[in-house]
Structures are given as structure tokens and as C-alpha cells.
Design a protein around this motif. Structure first.
Motif, short mmCIF file in Angstrom:
data_model
loop_
_atom_site.label_atom_id
_atom_site.label_comp_id
_atom_site.label_asym_id
_atom_site.label_seq_id
_atom_site.Cartn_x
_atom_site.Cartn_y
_atom_site.Cartn_z
N ASP A 3 6.32 -4.02 7.94
CA ASP A 3 6.18 -2.63 8.32
C ASP A 3 4.77 -2.14 8.08
O ASP A 3 4.42 -2.03 6.93
N ASP A 192 10.08 4.71 7.16
CA ASP A 192 10.98 5.78 7.56
C ASP A 192 11.17 6.73 6.38
O ASP A 192 10.57 6.56 5.32
N ARG A 193 12.00 7.74 6.57
CA ARG A 193 12.17 8.79 5.55
C ARG A 193 12.76 8.25 4.25
O ARG A 193 12.59 8.87 3.19
N LYS A 201 16.54 1.47 -0.24
CA LYS A 201 16.03 2.75 0.25
C LYS A 201 15.68 3.62 -0.96
O LYS A 201 16.41 4.55 -1.30
N ASP A 221 10.31 10.82 8.30
CA ASP A 221 9.73 9.60 8.85
C ASP A 221 8.22 9.80 9.01
O ASP A 221 7.78 10.86 9.47
N PHE A 225 5.55 5.28 11.58
CA PHE A 225 6.86 4.69 11.87
C PHE A 225 7.38 5.13 13.23
O PHE A 225 7.90 4.33 14.01
N THR A 226 7.25 6.41 13.53
CA THR A 226 7.85 6.96 14.75
C THR A 226 7.00 6.72 15.99
O THR A 226 7.52 6.47 17.07
#
Length: 449
Positions: A3, A192-193, A201, A221, A225-226
Motif C-alpha cells: 500500500d 483506508d480509514r 485495522k 480514507d 488510497f481513494t
């Protein structure tokens, strides 16, 4: 790899602080021939077996090639093997039948002490448009024991406008309030969030744990990421965090359930590094909670962590990557770094603009100039952000302030999961949760403000 930047090394891989790297671009409506997909994926698998990283990069589409160099890929591979042992087999690729372009392909990797999967995306141009490493244990996140979902509700929110808007979640305690609140800032890279990493997470742990303890929590997020495809070439850490963090604070002030005078920032890793910069831009922020916040210059930390990881799994290829990283870090530190310096000459594939912005920012000095209280927490088993290299800097500037509390959780790693022994990246692939003692300490500190 899994990521996109670090908080150090394998995080532009991109995330050194959780050892994951990913850049998986959005799907289109075009179909692609499955035979062609498998041919491309089989070529990647063959290169993985031979560890021919420079040739792998030649298979990348331009956006992925710009983000990930051969040296970064080599380091990411070494980091992944550090906790899993020698590769025993790289299996045949399996594609997702019937998908639109680009098609997702999974390549299983079996190691002496655990398995993982290389996930890639093959486009109609025959190039790779994404790459990620996933743990292969099939575990999914489960709520921590300290979360009480009946004690809070959650709402979907949107921060920003237009193509750069990002979605998020607002967790509100049940009851009239008004409650203290925190905005969560995740580590460097395309998170992400929830700051998802394999089955874990950590930001969702914190959000649910704090909301169960009468704290409103907003998490979102990241733009990396988005919309990684929408980021300009001169994108910086400031661009990565500030616009949406400030928008999150403004949104919380508009909620009747939130005490507008008790809105805080809670940053993890690079999110902790950038939190003082956000607070300097909005003096109404009531306080900072910094979890494993890195203070050592990132180009120095990248080299330190790379050496740590390669010592876990020595390999000539990894040694070559560290040598290249040392050379790149020296360029970041020296006067030769210019706005037009090519990213392929710099650590982790990050742009010259990103490094210049980092180099000009001193998180500790910025924090020392703030009037707000702070809680600084550090894991004793964290090899990415450490007591010796990072916490000592925070202590040196802030330890004498009565409104600053600094605590070490001796058995906690970078994610504040409790463990024993020498820490390795493999810890992040096993299901775990932020230690309840950390959640309790944060909630208690916020209640006293």
C-alpha cells in the motif's frame, strides 16, 4: 509491498511502518482476454522466482513505475521474507474470471514459515497497473473485546469536494453529549480509514474502543488510497494530510453531539509526525495524541529500518538495495536535491517535492511551539519508530512541559499490539488488536482535558 510512503522503508513499498505496498487503480468497463492476462502474470511469476526486480519494473504501467523503483521493490520483497523465511515455491497465477479491465490476478508464495499472495492488476495494454502483498491466512478483522457497539452509532461522512473528496466514518457515543472528539490520522502511505493491514485495522480498533468510552471519533480514507491516479507530480506530505484533516476538524465542530472546544488530533506514525503541522494551521485544536510518531528524518529512518530488515533475512539482493538506498538518502540530505531531481534517484520512489517538504519540516520544533497539551505514546518493541531514534527527540523538547505526558508501552510493537521477542514484519500479518491499556490511557487523558 502492499500500500503506497513509509513511515520509513517498505512503506513506499509504500509503507515501511506496516510493511505493505499497494497501488491498485480503478476498474474500467473494458474486457481483456484472459489468456493474455495469464501470460503477463506468468511472466511476473517467473521474474519473482529469479528475483529479477529491474525487469519486473519494466512490466509496470507508467503510474506504478513512477511510484516504485526496482530498489524499492527489492527492499519490499526482502521485508516480506524477513519474518517468513526462505521462499519454497511461487505458484501459478490465478485470475478473477469475467472481471473488467484491469483484471486482478493472485500469485501464491509459499515460504518456510508462512505464506502470502502477490496480488496484481493486468490492463489491456499488457502492463501491470497494481501490486500488493496479502497475508495468506484468510483471517478477517474481528472487533476487540473492549469495543461495545451498542454504546455508539456510526455515520458516513465526506470531506472535501469534487474529485479530491474522501469518504470517512464518524463514530458518536450514544447519549446527548457533548463529547470530546478526536480526528484519526493514519500512517504514511495509501491507507483506508481503518489503517487496514492484512487482517488488522488498528484505527478501527481505536475508533470503536474510544467511542465505547464516550469519545467521538472521525476517521477517513486518505487521498492516496481513494485517488492515487489524481495526485500531481509535486504532491507532498502536507498535501497528503492537511486539507482533509482540517476539514475533519471543521465537520466535528458542526456536530451538536461534539464539544467544539475539545476536538483533538490522534496521529499514528507519519500521522503523528504531521499532527503538529495540522495543529499549527488550526490553533483551536485542543490537544494532540501522538502514537509512535516518527521524529528522525525519514531518509535516515529508511536506511536504519532497511538494515534491520535485511539483517533478519540476509540476502545479496537485499544488500544491494540497502546500498542503493544509502546513496539515495545522501542525495536527500545534501544540497544537490532540487525540485526537478528525478524520483528514481530518490528513496522509495517519492518525488523531490515530497522530500523537500519533509526536509523543511521539523515535527518536534513545531510541537514545541504549540500551546496545546499532548499525550505521546511509544511501543518498546517498535523497530520502525523507536525509543532511541525518535522518542528521545520528543522527550528532549517536551519532557519538561507539565501539559505533555510521555509513556512507553514496553511490550507494544508499531501498531501497539502486544508481543514478545524480536519484532519482525510477520507480526503485522497475524490478527491482533491495539492493546486495551493504550485505549484506556487515551480515553482517560481525553476525559481530563
Amino acid at each position: 509491498m502492499n500500500d503506497p510512503p513509509p513511515d520509513g522503508v517498505a512503506e513506499q513499498i509504500q509503507r515501511i511502518h506496516v510493511q505493505t505496498f499497494s497501488l491498485l487503480l480503478p476498474f474500467s468497463n473494458m474486457r481483456i482476454d484472459e489468456v493474455k492476462v495469464l501470460e503477463v502474470a506468468q511472466g511476473l511469476a517467473a521474474l519473482l522466482r529469479a528475483e529479477r526486480f529491474a525487469e519486473m519494473v519494466e512490466l509496470f504501467a507508467p503510474p506504478l513505475r513512477a511510484a516504485v523503483s526496482a530498489d524499492a521493490l527489492r527492499l519490499a520483497w526482502a521485508a516480506e521474507l524477513a519474518g517468513r523465511g526462505k521462499v519454497r515455491e511461487i505458484g501459478e497465477p490465478v485470475s478473477a474470471a469475467g472481471e473488467a479491465e484491469p483484471v486482478r490476478v493472485r500469485i501464491p508464495v509459499r515460504c518456510a514459515d508462512g505464506n502470502f499472495t502477490v496480488v496484481t492488476s493486468v490492463g489491456g495494454d499488457g502492463l501491470l497497473h497494481g501490486l500488493r502483498l496479502d497475508p495468506d491466512d484468510g483471517a478477517e478483522w474481528q472487533p476487540p473485546h473492549y469495543a461495545e457497539p451498542t454504546r455508539f452509532i456510526e455515520r458516513d461522512i465526506l470531506l472535501g469536494t469534487g474529485q479530491l473528496a474522501v469518504p470517512g466514518t464518524l463514530s458518536l457515543p450514544v447519549g446527548p453529549g457533548p463529547w470530546p472528539a478526536v480526528v484519526l490520522l493514519s500512517g504514511g502511505g495509501a491507507f483506508d480509514r481503518d489503517e487496514s493491514s492484512g487482517p488488522n485495522k488498528p484505527l478501527k480498533d481505536l475508533a470503536w474502543g474510544l467511542a465505547s468510552r464516550h469519545v467521538a471519533v472521525l476517521r477517513f480514507d486518505k487521498i492516496t488510497f481513494t485517488r492515487p491516479d489524481r495526485l500531481p507530480s509535486d504532491f507532498t506530505m502536507t498535501d497528503e494530510y492537511l486539507p482533509h484533516a482540517l476539514a475533519a476538524v471543521r465537520l466535528l465542530r458542526q456536530q451538536p453531539e461534539v464539544d467544539a472546544d475539545r476536538i483533538h488530533l490522534l496521529g499514528h506514525s507519519m500521522g503523528g509526525k504531521v499532527a503538529p503541522r495540522v495543529a499549527a494551521a488550526d490553533p483551536s485544536i485542543a490537544g494532540l495524541v501522538l502514537l509512535a510518531a516518527d521524529a528522525q528524518p525519514m531518509h535516515e529512518a529508511a536506511v536504519r529500518v532497511a538494515r534491520y530488515l535485511t539483517a533478519l533475512a540476509p540476502h545479496p539482493s537485499a544488500d544491494e538495495a540497502v546500498t542503493a538506498l544509502v546513496r539515495q538518502a545522501a542525495l536527500v540530505a545534501g544540497p544537490e536535491l532540487m525540485p526537478d531531481t528525478p524520483s528514481e534517484l530518490l528513496p522509495l520512489g517519492l518525488s523531490a517535492a515530497y522530500w523537500l517538504d519533509l526536509r523543511a519540516y521539523d515535527p518536534v520544533a513545531t510541537a514545541a511551539g504549540l500551546a496545546c497539551p499532548m499525550l505521546i505514546l511509544q511501543g518498546g518493541r517498535d523497530y520502525q519508530v523507536t525509543v532511541a531514534d525518535d522518542l528521545t527527540r520528543w522527550r528532549g523538547a517536551l519532557a519538561d512541559r507539565p501539559d505533555v505526558a510521555i509513556r512507553i508501552h514496553p511490550d507494544a510493537n508499531h501498531l501497539f499490539f502486544t508481543g514478545r521477542g524480536r519484532p519482525t514484519p510477520a507480526e503485522y500479518t497475524r490478527p491482533g488488536h491495539v492493546d486495551s491499556a493504550v485505549v484506556d490511557e487515551i480515553a482517560t487523558w481525553l476525559a481530563r482535558r
